[in-house]
Design a protein around this motif. Structure first.
Motif, PDB file in Angstrom:
ATOM      1  N   LEU A  63      22.456 -13.989  12.170  1.00 53.41           N
ATOM      2  CA  LEU A  63      20.847 -14.112  12.344  1.00 53.41           C
ATOM      3  C   LEU A  63      20.286 -14.331  14.464  1.00 53.41           C
ATOM      4  CD1 LEU A  63      19.120 -16.672  10.635  1.00 53.41           C
ATOM      5  CD2 LEU A  63      19.561 -14.242   9.903  1.00 53.41           C
ATOM      6  N   THR A  64      19.518 -13.779  14.468  1.00 53.58           N
ATOM      7  CA  THR A  64      19.036 -13.893  15.625  1.00 53.58           C
ATOM      8  C   THR A  64      18.619 -15.406  16.691  1.00 53.58           C
ATOM      9  OG1 THR A  64      17.485 -12.336  17.556  1.00 53.58           O
ATOM     10  CG2 THR A  64      16.562 -13.258  15.539  1.00 53.58           C
ATOM     11  N   GLY A  65      19.333 -14.804  18.204  1.00 55.07           N
ATOM     12  CA  GLY A  65      19.366 -16.401  18.383  1.00 55.07           C
ATOM     13  C   GLY A  65      20.514 -17.197  19.426  1.00 55.07           C
ATOM     14  N   GLY A  66      21.518 -16.639  17.961  1.00 53.69           N
ATOM     15  CA  GLY A  66      22.898 -17.411  18.565  1.00 53.69           C
ATOM     16  C   GLY A  66      23.669 -17.115  19.709  1.00 53.69           C
ATOM     17  N   THR A  67      25.023 -17.138  19.722  1.00 56.37           N
ATOM     18  CA  THR A  67      25.934 -16.479  20.858  1.00 56.37           C
ATOM     19  C   THR A  67      27.114 -16.400  20.082  1.00 56.37           C
ATOM     20  OG1 THR A  67      26.931 -18.662  21.612  1.00 56.37           O
ATOM     21  CG2 THR A  67      24.786 -17.619  22.607  1.00 56.37           C
ATOM     22  N   THR A  68      27.873 -15.636  20.666  1.00 57.53           N
ATOM     23  CA  THR A  68      29.425 -15.435  20.040  1.00 57.53           C
ATOM     24  C   THR A  68      30.009 -16.463  19.574  1.00 57.53           C
ATOM     25  OG1 THR A  68      30.538 -14.979  22.046  1.00 57.53           O
ATOM     26  CG2 THR A  68      29.688 -12.692  20.643  1.00 57.53           C
ATOM     27  N   THR A  69      30.005 -17.988  19.806  1.00 60.95           N
ATOM     28  CA  THR A  69      30.887 -18.923  19.605  1.00 60.95           C
ATOM     29  C   THR A  69      30.325 -19.916  19.414  1.00 60.95           C
ATOM     30  OG1 THR A  69      31.846 -19.068  21.859  1.00 60.95           O
ATOM     31  CG2 THR A  69      31.719 -20.681  20.804  1.00 60.95           C
ATOM     32  N   LYS A  70      28.551 -19.392  19.175  1.00 61.85           N
ATOM     33  CA  LYS A  70      27.623 -20.511  18.113  1.00 61.85           C
ATOM     34  C   LYS A  70      26.754 -19.659  17.606  1.00 61.85           C
ATOM     35  CE  LYS A  70      27.897 -25.393  20.776  1.00 61.85           C
ATOM     36  NZ  LYS A  70      26.590 -25.644  21.741  1.00 61.85           N
ATOM     37  N   PRO A  71      26.943 -19.114  16.643  1.00 65.12           N
ATOM     38  CA  PRO A  71      26.093 -18.010  16.201  1.00 65.12           C
ATOM     39  C   PRO A  71      25.353 -18.664  15.052  1.00 65.12           C
ATOM     40  CG  PRO A  71      27.972 -18.082  14.633  1.00 65.12           C
ATOM     41  CD  PRO A  71      28.361 -18.393  16.457  1.00 65.12           C
ATOM     42  N   ARG A  72      23.875 -18.331  15.126  1.00 59.41           N
ATOM     43  CA  ARG A  72      23.176 -18.684  14.140  1.00 59.41           C
ATOM     44  C   ARG A  72      23.309 -18.020  12.938  1.00 59.41           C
ATOM     45  NH1 ARG A  72      17.501 -19.492  17.603  1.00 59.41           N
ATOM     46  NH2 ARG A  72      17.874 -20.802  18.631  1.00 59.41           N
ATOM     47  N   VAL A  73      23.315 -18.669  11.131  1.00 60.14           N
ATOM     48  CA  VAL A  73      23.343 -17.753  10.334  1.00 60.14           C
ATOM     49  C   VAL A  73      22.752 -18.366   9.613  1.00 60.14           C
ATOM     50  CG1 VAL A  73      25.896 -17.531  10.442  1.00 60.14           C
ATOM     51  CG2 VAL A  73      25.189 -19.644   9.330  1.00 60.14           C
ATOM     52  N   ALA A  74      23.044 -17.736   8.053  1.00 50.85           N
ATOM     53  CA  ALA A  74      21.696 -17.725   7.280  1.00 50.85           C
ATOM     54  C   ALA A  74      21.804 -19.024   6.080  1.00 50.85           C
ATOM     55  CB  ALA A  74      21.084 -16.781   6.480  1.00 50.85           C
ATOM     56  N   LYS A  75      20.960 -19.921   6.357  1.00 52.66           N
ATOM     57  CA  LYS A  75      21.036 -21.194   4.813  1.00 52.66           C
ATOM     58  C   LYS A  75      21.769 -20.851   3.279  1.00 52.66           C
ATOM     59  CE  LYS A  75      19.110 -24.388   7.660  1.00 52.66           C
ATOM     60  NZ  LYS A  75      19.763 -25.442   8.071  1.00 52.66           N
ATOM     61  N   VAL A 109      24.208 -23.343  12.803  1.00 51.70           N
ATOM     62  CA  VAL A 109      24.544 -22.956  13.454  1.00 51.70           C
ATOM     63  C   VAL A 109      25.722 -24.027  13.641  1.00 51.70           C
ATOM     64  CG1 VAL A 109      24.687 -23.085  16.131  1.00 51.70           C
ATOM     65  CG2 VAL A 109      22.193 -22.607  15.212  1.00 51.70           C
ATOM     66  N   LEU A 110      26.624 -22.447  13.751  1.00 53.96           N
ATOM     67  CA  LEU A 110      28.336 -23.002  13.994  1.00 53.96           C
ATOM     68  C   LEU A 110      28.593 -22.520  15.044  1.00 53.96           C
ATOM     69  CD1 LEU A 110      29.367 -20.164  10.997  1.00 53.96           C
ATOM     70  CD2 LEU A 110      28.509 -22.814  10.667  1.00 53.96           C
ATOM     71  N   THR A 111      29.096 -24.012  15.569  1.00 52.99           N
ATOM     72  CA  THR A 111      30.371 -23.408  16.680  1.00 52.99           C
ATOM     73  C   THR A 111      31.096 -23.321  15.583  1.00 52.99           C
ATOM     74  OG1 THR A 111      28.346 -25.200  17.351  1.00 52.99           O
ATOM     75  CG2 THR A 111      31.179 -24.844  19.009  1.00 52.99           C
ATOM     76  N   LEU A 112      32.222 -22.191  16.906  1.00 57.17           N
ATOM     77  CA  LEU A 112      33.312 -21.785  16.963  1.00 57.17           C
ATOM     78  C   LEU A 112      34.131 -23.071  17.576  1.00 57.17           C
ATOM     79  CD1 LEU A 112      32.405 -17.935  16.061  1.00 57.17           C
ATOM     80  CD2 LEU A 112      32.654 -20.208  14.219  1.00 57.17           C
ATOM     81  N   ASN A 113      35.397 -22.513  16.948  1.00 62.81           N
ATOM     82  CA  ASN A 113      36.856 -23.030  18.697  1.00 62.81           C
ATOM     83  C   ASN A 113      36.840 -21.384  19.221  1.00 62.81           C
ATOM     84  OD1 ASN A 113      37.014 -25.909  18.099  1.00 62.81           O
ATOM     85  ND2 ASN A 113      38.028 -25.515  16.028  1.00 62.81           N
ATOM     86  N   ALA A 114      36.580 -21.193  19.153  1.00 60.19           N
ATOM     87  CA  ALA A 114      36.982 -19.315  19.827  1.00 60.19           C
ATOM     88  C   ALA A 114      35.725 -18.434  19.439  1.00 60.19           C
ATOM     89  CB  ALA A 114      38.345 -19.122  20.010  1.00 60.19           C
ATOM     90  N   ALA A 115      35.273 -17.994  20.669  1.00 54.48           N
ATOM     91  CA  ALA A 115      34.180 -16.793  20.103  1.00 54.48           C
ATOM     92  C   ALA A 115      34.726 -15.215  19.732  1.00 54.48           C
ATOM     93  CB  ALA A 115      33.942 -16.379  21.868  1.00 54.48           C
ATOM     94  N   ILE A 116      33.717 -15.092  19.095  1.00 57.37           N
ATOM     95  CA  ILE A 116      34.514 -13.903  18.282  1.00 57.37           C
ATOM     96  C   ILE A 116      33.253 -12.657  18.692  1.00 57.37           C
ATOM     97  CG2 ILE A 116      34.606 -12.484  16.058  1.00 57.37           C
ATOM     98  CD1 ILE A 116      35.046 -14.904  14.064  1.00 57.37           C
ATOM     99  N   SER A 117      34.617 -12.086  20.196  1.00 52.92           N
ATOM    100  CA  SER A 117      32.780 -11.023  20.094  1.00 52.92           C
ATOM    101  C   SER A 117      32.314  -9.753  19.651  1.00 52.92           C
ATOM    102  CB  SER A 117      33.905 -10.629  21.731  1.00 52.92           C
ATOM    103  OG  SER A 117      35.045  -9.297  20.863  1.00 52.92           O
ATOM    104  N   THR A 118      32.544  -9.691  18.318  1.00 55.27           N
ATOM    105  CA  THR A 118      31.997  -8.364  18.321  1.00 55.27           C
ATOM    106  C   THR A 118      30.448  -8.832  17.596  1.00 55.27           C
ATOM    107  OG1 THR A 118      33.512  -8.687  15.717  1.00 55.27           O
ATOM    108  CG2 THR A 118      33.935  -6.757  17.546  1.00 55.27           C
ATOM    109  N   LEU A 119      30.324 -10.357  16.665  1.00 57.92           N
ATOM    110  CA  LEU A 119      29.587 -11.566  16.637  1.00 57.92           C
ATOM    111  C   LEU A 119      28.379 -10.298  17.051  1.00 57.92           C
ATOM    112  CD1 LEU A 119      30.418 -14.850  15.853  1.00 57.92           C
ATOM    113  CD2 LEU A 119      30.168 -12.498  13.690  1.00 57.92           C
ATOM    114  N   ALA A 120      26.949 -10.120  16.256  1.00 63.30           N
ATOM    115  CA  ALA A 120      26.279  -9.893  16.659  1.00 63.30           C
ATOM    116  C   ALA A 120      25.038  -9.700  15.175  1.00 63.30           C
ATOM    117  CB  ALA A 120      25.639  -7.987  16.849  1.00 63.30           C
ATOM    118  N   GLU A 121      23.232 -10.222  15.792  1.00 65.05           N
ATOM    119  CA  GLU A 121      22.511 -10.129  14.592  1.00 65.05           C
ATOM    120  C   GLU A 121      22.922  -9.091  13.305  1.00 65.05           C
ATOM    121  OE1 GLU A 121      17.733  -9.700  14.168  1.00 65.05           O
ATOM    122  OE2 GLU A 121      18.332  -9.431  15.962  1.00 65.05           O
ATOM    123  N   GLY A 122      22.695  -9.244  12.684  1.00 64.64           N
ATOM    124  CA  GLY A 122      23.107  -8.346  11.208  1.00 64.64           C
ATOM    125  C   GLY A 122      24.273  -8.433  10.819  1.00 64.64           C
ATOM    126  N   HIS A 123      25.319  -8.911  11.250  1.00 69.17           N
ATOM    127  CA  HIS A 123      27.208  -9.274  11.062  1.00 69.17           C
ATOM    128  C   HIS A 123      27.012  -9.874   9.840  1.00 69.17           C
ATOM    129  CE1 HIS A 123      29.094  -6.764  14.115  1.00 69.17           C
ATOM    130  NE2 HIS A 123      27.628  -6.062  14.248  1.00 69.17           N
TER     131      HIS A 123
END
Length: 244
Positions: A63-75, A109-123
């Motif tokens: 979802l919108t508003g997160g980052t590549t290290t801390k993406p926001r995702v649907a429940k 909000v998922l905090t990842l141990n390493a960023a995934i640079s391709t993560l974006a809204e809608g993925h």
């Protein structure tokens, strides 16, 4: 004076059209572990495996508003700390989940141990098999022979074998093959009844092999899971997903 207290309960919507589904005739033991109190809701995607076992297919839309290290995702993605995950648009990167913040009612909000640079809204993020090099034989398709340096076609320098997912100490002359990131489980059924993991018992899940699901009620999932104009589950044509 009498005081009345009220308690409200949130009911998870039923995703089955007319509540119809046909259930496999045995309970299936989940191969994953979930903390006590975890609820898996009817309509969750399930992979039925061998030996009366199954897996919950863990997937969620970014979802919108997160980052590549801390993406926001649907429940209702059912992720757990320690899960290996991937961006389904990128088969060259995996990482693990460090922590999960479920405090917001609209997203996790998922905090990842390493960023995934391709993560974006809608993925979509999904539980995955690790990206990296695994041990191979010389006859394995795509195998690369390890050399100390200056590799030629069909070879790889020892220093380039990273990440290495095996356990032995590699040396020149060994063979490895690159394992790309890929979903760990593919859905071929759906959960017929809500289940909660409680201390006293570890539930056997009830997969439905034949059902019609309401797309608007289900959490979002990848479009390419469906075929035939987008309403038949690719891995099981008895599962239909309709819009209503």
């Amino acid at each position: 004076m009498i005081e009345f207290a009220s308690t409200s309960y949130t009911k998870h919507p039923n995703p089955f059209w007319r509540q119809e589904r046909r259930i496999l005739p045995a309970g299936f033991k989940p191969v994953q572990e979930f903390p006590v109190g975890t609820k898996i809701y009817k309509g969750a995607w399930i992979a039925v495996l061998a030996g009366l076992t199954c897996a919950v297919v863990k997937v969620a839309k970014v979802l919108t508003g997160g980052t590549t290290t801390k993406p926001r995702v649907a429940k209702d993605g059912y992720f757990q700390v320690g899960d290996t995950v991937m961006d389904l648009s990128n088969d060259a990167k995996t990482t693990t989940i460090k922590s999960i913040d479920t405090s917001n009612p609209d997203y996790d909000v998922l905090t990842l141990n390493a960023a995934i640079s391709t993560l974006a809204e809608g993925h979509f993020i999904q539980e995955a098999i690790d990206y990296g090099y695994i041990d191979a034989e010389s006859t394995t398709e795509g195998a690369l022979q390890i050399v100390a340096s200056e590799p030629s076609e069909g070879q790889i320098a020892l220093a380039s074998v990273t990440p290495y997912l095996g356990e032995k100490t590699l040396a020149a002359g060994d063979y490895v093959v690159l394992q790309k990131a890929a979903p760990k489980y593919v859905p071929n059924s759906t959960l017929a009844e809500d289940e909660e993991f409680v201390k006293e018992r570890y539930p056997a899940l009830s997969p439905a092999y034949d059902a019609v699901l309401l797309k608007d009620i289900l959490p979002a999932f990848p479009a390419d899971w469906l075929v035939e104009n987008g309403y038949v589950l690719k891995s099981n044509p008895n599962i239909k997903v309709i819009e209503q």
